[in-house]
Design a protein around this motif. Structure first.
Motif, short mmCIF file in Angstrom:
data_model
loop_
_atom_site.label_atom_id
_atom_site.label_comp_id
_atom_site.label_asym_id
_atom_site.label_seq_id
_atom_site.Cartn_x
_atom_site.Cartn_y
_atom_site.Cartn_z
N GLY A 1 0.82 -1.20 0.00
CA GLY A 1 0.00 0.00 0.00
C GLY A 1 0.85 1.25 0.00
O GLY A 1 2.05 1.20 0.30
N ASN A 2 0.25 2.38 -0.35
CA ASN A 2 0.93 3.66 -0.29
C ASN A 2 -0.11 4.75 -0.08
O ASN A 2 -1.31 4.52 -0.21
CB ASN A 2 1.75 3.92 -1.56
CG ASN A 2 0.89 3.92 -2.81
OD1 ASN A 2 0.17 4.87 -3.08
ND2 ASN A 2 0.95 2.82 -3.57
N ASN B 1 -1.83 8.17 -1.17
CA ASN B 1 -2.05 9.00 -2.36
C ASN B 1 -3.27 9.87 -2.11
O ASN B 1 -4.36 9.36 -1.87
CB ASN B 1 -2.26 8.11 -3.59
CG ASN B 1 -2.27 8.90 -4.88
OD1 ASN B 1 -2.66 10.07 -4.92
ND2 ASN B 1 -1.85 8.27 -5.96
N VAL C 1 -5.17 9.26 1.26
CA VAL C 1 -5.78 7.96 1.56
C VAL C 1 -4.81 6.84 1.17
O VAL C 1 -3.92 7.02 0.34
CB VAL C 1 -7.12 7.76 0.81
CG1 VAL C 1 -8.13 8.80 1.24
CG2 VAL C 1 -6.89 7.80 -0.70
N VAL C 2 -5.01 5.67 1.78
CA VAL C 2 -4.17 4.52 1.48
C VAL C 2 -4.66 3.85 0.21
O VAL C 2 -5.85 3.52 0.09
CB VAL C 2 -4.18 3.50 2.64
CG1 VAL C 2 -3.40 2.25 2.24
CG2 VAL C 2 -3.58 4.12 3.89
N GLN C 3 -3.77 3.69 -0.74
CA GLN C 3 -4.08 2.91 -1.94
C GLN C 3 -3.45 1.53 -1.79
O GLN C 3 -2.31 1.41 -1.37
CB GLN C 3 -3.53 3.61 -3.19
CG GLN C 3 -4.28 4.88 -3.56
CD GLN C 3 -3.94 5.37 -4.95
OE1 GLN C 3 -2.84 5.14 -5.45
NE2 GLN C 3 -4.87 6.06 -5.59
N GLY C 4 -4.18 0.51 -2.16
CA GLY C 4 -3.69 -0.85 -1.95
C GLY C 4 -4.03 -1.29 -0.54
O GLY C 4 -5.05 -0.88 0.02
N SER C 5 -3.17 -2.10 0.06
CA SER C 5 -3.41 -2.62 1.40
C SER C 5 -2.35 -2.13 2.37
O SER C 5 -1.16 -2.13 2.05
CB SER C 5 -3.40 -4.15 1.38
OG SER C 5 -3.47 -4.66 2.70
#
Length: 330
Positions: free
Chosen positions: A205-206, A208, A211-215
């Motif tokens: 996750g990261n 962006n 908010v967190v994108q991915g996990s």
């Protein structure tokens, strides 16, 4: 003293665990009542060797754990904190995206000499990577005294609905003070990585747009990690030994990454070492990622097992996939 005759040696160790100790029984109760996940002390111990781990309180950051471990290492080294001219913090759980946890630690320690400070991200191999990096900088003559810390709040990354991972990890910090010396201390290091295994162990996750994108949870293929870890830990230990002109039989202590007792026992056996030569803290600490090796080192120094002049092998393996080993004369 010419740079060619410079070495680095450990002059002090320290560690810190947050006060909250979570036994397998307590964790099993939490998982069952709060997350609908069933496990037991027997299930966890049989598969991992872990009996307990420590969790930091919500307001406690990795830099706070690092500060406590660092203060103990500095006290053990009996040096002025202002004499430290290099700080490296190995962590996968930094306080912020930036600045580095090392800069935050520098401030919390009150070190005002504007020394270099940066983080090392190699997950569970992070402390070995950081130690090798500090060793190289001290040998170059650029720096004279280094504080190297592994600090983690891995409990923040755990999905407590996944019993295959959430039972494994804990929080903590370990530290060493290194100084340039004419007396050999760190004898050899070997570091490796293979990014083709990035999906085997990761937090994909990261951030962006706020908010967190991915996990933001840890993901792991346990069987694949086990197989690769056993293979590379044996090879990298032998590589470090060969670089120093030593043999495994000369080791006084093996201090492996404290991830899983079965991985550790397999590594010890492959090196031909008796189990009593391996430092084990995984049963009480769980997997503390970059903090695990310095935590185990400090535990064995403070209880008197590790003595000056003994030959130690430190090694780690973690997401990336990364692995490394350092051979040193304590």
């Amino acid at each position: 003293m010419s740079n060619r005759s410079l070495h680095s040696r450990i002059i002090g160790t320290g560690s810190y665990l947050p006060p909250r100790r979570v036994s397998n029984g307590e964790l099993a109760h939490i998982l069952s009542t709060e997350h609908g996940v069933e496990t037991s002390d027997a299930w966890i111990v049989e598969r991992t060797g872990i009996a307990a781990r420590h969790f930091a309180d919500a307001h406690v950051a990795s830099s706070d754990l690092a500060r406590e471990a660092a203060l103990r290492a500095i006290e053990a080294a009996d040096v002025d904190p202002q004499s430290i001219d290099l700080i490296i913090v190995a962590t996968s759980t930094p306080d912020y995206v930036f600045p580095s946890t090392a800069c935050l630690l520098q401030n919390k320690l009150g070190i005002t000499n504007q020394c270099a400070a940066f983080d090392m991200q190699a997950v569970c191999s992070g402390f070995v990577y950081a130690l090798a990096t500090a060793d190289g900088l001290l040998k170059s003559g650029v720096h004279k005294r280094a504080l190297v810390v592994g600090a983690e709040t891995f409990s923040r990354l755990l999905d407590f609905k996944d019993r295959t991972t959430c039972v494994l990890f804990g929080d903590g910090a370990g530290a060493v003070v290194l100084e340039a010396s004419g007396e050999p201390g760190i004898l050899a290091s070997a570091l490796h990585a293979d990014g083709s295994h990035v999906g085997m162990l990761c937090v994909p996750g990261n951030v962006n747009g706020g908010v967190v994108q991915g996990s933001a949870f840890l993901h792991m293929d346990g069987q694949a990690v086990f197989k690769l870890a056993v293979s590379v830990l044996d090879k990298v230990a032998r590589e470090a030994l060969e670089r120093a002109g030593c043999e495994a039989g000369q080791l006084d202590w093996l201090i492996p990454h404290q991830a899983n007792i079965r991985i550790m026992q397999s590594t010890c056996k492959r090196l031909g070492l008796p189990p009593e030569k391996m430092v084990v803290t995984v049963h009480e600490h769980g997997n503390t990622s970059a903090a695990s090796v310095p935590l185990a080192l400090d535990a064995a120094v403070r209880d008197g097992r590790i003595q000056r002049g003994q030959l130690l092998m430190l090694e780690g393996v973690g997401g990336g996939f990364t692995w490394g080993a350092t051979l040193l004369r304590y």
